[in-house]
Write an enzyme that holds these catalytic residues in place. Structure first.
Site, PDB file in Angstrom:
ATOM      1  N   SER A 214       6.740  -4.766  -4.971  1.00 40.42           N
ATOM      2  CA  SER A 214       8.004  -4.949  -5.684  1.00 40.42           C
ATOM      3  C   SER A 214       7.970  -6.243  -6.479  1.00 40.42           C
ATOM      4  O   SER A 214       7.424  -7.249  -6.012  1.00 40.42           O
ATOM      5  CB  SER A 214       9.165  -5.032  -4.691  1.00 40.42           C
ATOM      6  OG  SER A 214       9.208  -3.885  -3.892  1.00 40.42           O
ATOM      7  N   CYS A 383      15.798  -2.355   1.612  1.00 39.54           N
ATOM      8  CA  CYS A 383      14.358  -2.414   1.331  1.00 39.54           C
ATOM      9  C   CYS A 383      13.637  -3.114   2.485  1.00 39.54           C
ATOM     10  O   CYS A 383      14.105  -4.128   3.000  1.00 39.54           O
ATOM     11  CB  CYS A 383      14.102  -3.156   0.023  1.00 39.54           C
ATOM     12  SG  CYS A 383      12.392  -3.061  -0.536  1.00 39.54           S
ATOM     13  N   TYR A 425       8.928   1.278   3.365  1.00 37.90           N
ATOM     14  CA  TYR A 425       7.511   1.660   3.338  1.00 37.90           C
ATOM     15  C   TYR A 425       6.804   1.250   4.609  1.00 37.90           C
ATOM     16  O   TYR A 425       7.390   0.548   5.425  1.00 37.90           O
ATOM     17  CB  TYR A 425       6.818   1.021   2.129  1.00 37.90           C
ATOM     18  CG  TYR A 425       7.197  -0.420   1.841  1.00 37.90           C
ATOM     19  CD1 TYR A 425       6.577  -1.479   2.496  1.00 37.90           C
ATOM     20  CD2 TYR A 425       8.212  -0.716   0.918  1.00 37.90           C
ATOM     21  CE1 TYR A 425       6.921  -2.796   2.221  1.00 37.90           C
ATOM     22  CE2 TYR A 425       8.557  -2.028   0.641  1.00 37.90           C
ATOM     23  CZ  TYR A 425       7.907  -3.066   1.297  1.00 37.90           C
ATOM     24  OH  TYR A 425       8.252  -4.371   1.023  1.00 37.90           O
TER      25      TYR A 425
HETATM   26  C1  FAD Z   1       7.705   1.129  -3.229  1.00 32.51           C
HETATM   27  C2  FAD Z   1       6.851   0.193  -2.418  1.00 32.51           C
HETATM   28  C3  FAD Z   1       7.025  -1.170  -2.560  1.00 32.51           C
HETATM   29  C4  FAD Z   1       6.254  -2.051  -1.789  1.00 32.51           C
HETATM   30  N1  FAD Z   1       6.469  -3.393  -1.935  1.00 32.51           N
HETATM   31  C5  FAD Z   1       5.765  -4.258  -1.180  1.00 32.51           C
HETATM   32  C6  FAD Z   1       5.998  -5.670  -1.307  1.00 32.51           C
HETATM   33  O1  FAD Z   1       6.829  -6.124  -2.114  1.00 32.51           O
HETATM   34  N2  FAD Z   1       5.268  -6.499  -0.527  1.00 32.51           N
HETATM   35  C7  FAD Z   1       4.333  -6.019   0.383  1.00 32.51           C
HETATM   36  O2  FAD Z   1       3.673  -6.847   1.050  1.00 32.51           O
HETATM   37  N3  FAD Z   1       4.097  -4.691   0.509  1.00 32.51           N
HETATM   38  C8  FAD Z   1       4.780  -3.807  -0.260  1.00 32.51           C
HETATM   39  N4  FAD Z   1       4.529  -2.467  -0.138  1.00 32.51           N
HETATM   40  C9  FAD Z   1       3.441  -2.027   0.782  1.00 32.51           C
HETATM   41  C10 FAD Z   1       2.096  -2.146   0.015  1.00 32.51           C
HETATM   42  O3  FAD Z   1       2.078  -1.217  -1.047  1.00 32.51           O
HETATM   43  C11 FAD Z   1       0.892  -1.855   0.900  1.00 32.51           C
HETATM   44  O4  FAD Z   1       1.086  -0.630   1.568  1.00 32.51           O
HETATM   45  C12 FAD Z   1       0.613  -2.947   1.919  1.00 32.51           C
HETATM   46  O5  FAD Z   1       0.371  -4.186   1.274  1.00 32.51           O
HETATM   47  C13 FAD Z   1      -0.641  -2.579   2.749  1.00 32.51           C
HETATM   48  O6  FAD Z   1      -1.713  -2.366   1.872  1.00 32.51           O
HETATM   49  P1  FAD Z   1      -3.183  -2.787   2.296  1.00 32.51           P
HETATM   50  O7  FAD Z   1      -4.113  -2.282   1.237  1.00 32.51           O
HETATM   51  O8  FAD Z   1      -3.265  -4.229   2.632  1.00 32.51           O
HETATM   52  O9  FAD Z   1      -3.395  -1.992   3.635  1.00 32.51           O
HETATM   53  P2  FAD Z   1      -4.281  -0.636   3.816  1.00 32.51           P
HETATM   54  O10 FAD Z   1      -5.720  -1.030   3.721  1.00 32.51           O
HETATM   55  O11 FAD Z   1      -3.770   0.362   2.850  1.00 32.51           O
HETATM   56  O12 FAD Z   1      -3.885  -0.220   5.242  1.00 32.51           O
HETATM   57  C14 FAD Z   1      -4.473  -0.784   6.398  1.00 32.51           C
HETATM   58  C15 FAD Z   1      -3.729  -0.310   7.609  1.00 32.51           C
HETATM   59  O13 FAD Z   1      -2.495  -1.027   7.724  1.00 32.51           O
HETATM   60  C16 FAD Z   1      -1.398  -0.126   7.810  1.00 32.51           C
HETATM   61  N5  FAD Z   1      -0.313  -0.735   7.027  1.00 32.51           N
HETATM   62  C17 FAD Z   1      -0.058  -0.588   5.717  1.00 32.51           C
HETATM   63  N6  FAD Z   1       1.004  -1.351   5.350  1.00 32.51           N
HETATM   64  C18 FAD Z   1       1.400  -2.005   6.451  1.00 32.51           C
HETATM   65  C19 FAD Z   1       2.445  -2.935   6.712  1.00 32.51           C
HETATM   66  N7  FAD Z   1       3.297  -3.352   5.748  1.00 32.51           N
HETATM   67  N8  FAD Z   1       2.559  -3.394   7.981  1.00 32.51           N
HETATM   68  C20 FAD Z   1       1.708  -2.992   8.956  1.00 32.51           C
HETATM   69  N9  FAD Z   1       0.701  -2.105   8.760  1.00 32.51           N
HETATM   70  C21 FAD Z   1       0.552  -1.619   7.528  1.00 32.51           C
HETATM   71  C22 FAD Z   1      -1.898   1.169   7.210  1.00 32.51           C
HETATM   72  O14 FAD Z   1      -1.216   2.279   7.766  1.00 32.51           O
HETATM   73  C23 FAD Z   1      -3.361   1.174   7.605  1.00 32.51           C
HETATM   74  O15 FAD Z   1      -3.501   1.623   8.916  1.00 32.51           O
HETATM   75  C24 FAD Z   1       5.277  -1.566  -0.890  1.00 32.51           C
HETATM   76  C25 FAD Z   1       5.095  -0.185  -0.769  1.00 32.51           C
HETATM   77  C26 FAD Z   1       5.874   0.674  -1.511  1.00 32.51           C
HETATM   78  C27 FAD Z   1       5.675   2.163  -1.342  1.00 32.51           C
END
Ligand code: FAD
Ligand code: SF4
Ligand code: SF4
Length: 425
Positions: A214, A383, A425
């Site tokens: 976001s 959110c 999310y």
């Molecule tokens: C509309 C939208 C807005 C978003 N805005 C933000 C934002 O402003 N800031 C932000 O930090 N993230 C935000 N996210 C979440 C972000 O897109 C990622 O999903 C998050 O950063 C994890 O990505 P990664 O590649 O580090 O983890 P991945 O490598 O994709 O996942 C690693 C593992 O961690 C788990 N996981 C994923 N997300 C989380 C979490 N938040 N907490 C604990 N476990 C998790 C997964 O299920 C997976 O098992 C948003 C998501 C959406 C859909």
């Protein structure tokens, strides 16, 4: 529910997701009222035997990848397993292929209609918070640009700032990251998001897909007058079940250095947008990085107020985190004037203190929330983590119902008028 509205003369108009454009944001899976969408590590897919063509998932999808339909003989509908393996969508079947498979290609497939809701069994009515989430913006929202840079055509931004906006030295860490787009147009509004493509490849050797973040800064930039924006990114070190994991994109973003180049897609989002009319009230309910769009909206209102250009309505914030140390922007929040924003903080893991969640604070402020629920100028934004959504919407429902209001009517109005927005999310 069944798929009868999508079938005509043995031909199914099958709902499919384009794997080349989808950024795996989970929005559709969270939105679908009948759980027709599922995913594996590779793709988001639609179950042909469950989807009824209600179209609820179409406008929330930030990329448009969900709006794909293929005419196929019912007996040859693409299975979930087939869709999981796709790298791109299959082409349309030729008319002779449909005939060969027993279909009637000359017939126009029935227009997709709103399928009637199946009547609930007495006593089995479940509360589904997602149904109250708006898919349209408030009437006074500014018009957003979306998808200027789709996943196939990302743009490049330069990191101009990156700092830990939670208290240093604690296990949980969230970074405030500023990206500059130079002379490349990348206009965003508060409430929109962007996608970041981490470099490298996943376990299958495919390039990483974009992760959504976001926008945490107002429309005129983190630094006003510059073509830049801010993000609030939590470093993911444990998965949702508490197992150690190294999140690909979040760690990449949190480790970025000033001067690094980043691949960006977007902007995304056309409904989670702030109202702009005088005296419009904004109720913001968030946890953790769900504060990013709230920071953007608050800062835009603050800049307007400082320039004397806005006769603002109320700003009411409910903000939750496990501890004060994990709450992004705790320090800057304390310096906002009390007559500008009404701040309510909930901490669920403060040693020696009872657990408090945002919905607990909302119930304590029921009288103020009720007055806002009765006012057509009020807009509600939720959110943060998926787990908060239901409790928060239930709190709104209970506050309304305890005052004798019908939540079915009020919740429906908030949804239709773009006044209750859910992004979890
Ligand atoms: C509309 C939208 C807005 C978003 N805005 C933000 C934002 O402003 N800031 C932000 O930090 N993230 C935000 N996210 C979440 C972000 O897109 C990622 O999903 C998050 O950063 C994890 O990505 P990664 O590649 O580090 O983890 P991945 O490598 O994709 O996942 C690693 C593992 O961690 C788990 N996981 C994923 N997300 C989380 C979490 N938040 N907490 C604990 N476990 C998790 C997964 O299920 C997976 O098992 C948003 C998501 C959406 C859909
Ligand atoms: S069209 Fe409706 S039923 Fe089908 S996947 Fe989208 S939200 Fe679900
Ligand atoms: S980009 Fe669209 S299709 Fe892909 S997961 Fe997000 S909402 Fe679903």
């Amino acid at each position: 529910m069944d798929t009868h509205t999508l079938i005509d003369n043995g031909i199914l108009k099958q709902h499919l997701i384009d794997p080349e454009i989808c950024i795996r944001c989970n929005t559709c899976e969270a939105t679908c009222p009948v759980n027709a969408i599922t995913h594996d590590d590779n793709n988001y897919v639609v179950r042909a035997d469950v989807c009824n063509g209600c179209m609820a998932c179409i406008s929330p999808c930030p990329t448009g990848s969900i709006d794909n339909w293929r005419a196929v003989p019912v007996a040859r509908a693409y299975t979930v397993e087939e869709q999981f393996s796709w790298e791109e969508l299959p082409g349309e079947l030729a008319p002779y292929e449909l005939v060969a498979a027993g279909g009637e290609p000359a017939t126009e497939v029935t227009a997709l209609q709103q399928a009637p809701e199946a009547p609930a069994e007495p006593g089995t009515q479940v509360f589904r918070s997602a149904q109250y989430g708006a898919t349209v913006p408030p009437w006074s929202a500014a018009h957003p640009y979306t998808n200027l840079f789709p996943p196939k055509n990302p743009t490049t931004a330069t990191v101009v700032g990156n700092f830990n906006c939670t208290e240093a030295g604690f296990e949980s860490e969230t970074h405030h990251v500023v990206l500059d787009f130079g002379s490349m147009p990348f206009p965003v509004l508060e409430g929109q998001s962007i996608g970041i493509i981490p470099p490298g490849a996943d376990a299958l050797g495919k390039p990483h897909h974009a992760r959504q973040y976001s926008v945490a800064s107002p429309r005129n930039g983190e630094r006003p007058g510059y073509n830049n924006l801010a993000l609030t990114v939590k470093r993911v070190t444990v998965d949702h079940d508490g197992n150690p994991v190294r999140g690909v994109a979040s760690n990449y973003v949190c480790d970025l250095k000033v001067g690094d180049k980043v691949q960006v897609v977007g902007p995304f989002g056309s409904s989670f947008l702030m109202p702009n009319h005088p005296r419009s009230h904004i109720v913001m309910i968030c946890t953790g990085t769900g504060s990013a769009p709230m920071r953007a909206m608050t800062e835009w209102r603050r800049r307007l107020r400082n320039s004397g250009k806005f006769e603002g309505g109320k700003l009411l914030l409910f903000f939750g985190a496990r501890t004060q140390q994990e709450l992004p922007y705790f320090g800057p929040l304390q310096s906002l004037p009390k007559d500008f924003i009404d701040i309510n903080l909930a901490f669920s893991r403060t040693p020696g203190q009872p657990k408090r969640y945002v919905q607990d604070l909302m119930r304590e402020r029921a009288a103020d929330l009720l007055a806002l629920l009765r006012d057509d100028n009020s807009h509600f934004y939720v959110c943060g983590l998926k787990g908060m959504e239901e409790g928060v919407v239930m709190a709104l429902r209970d506050i309304a119902q305890e005052a004798g209001l019908s939540w079915d009517a009020l919740g429906g109005t908030l949804q239709r008028e773009g006044r209750l927005h859910l992004e979890t999310y």
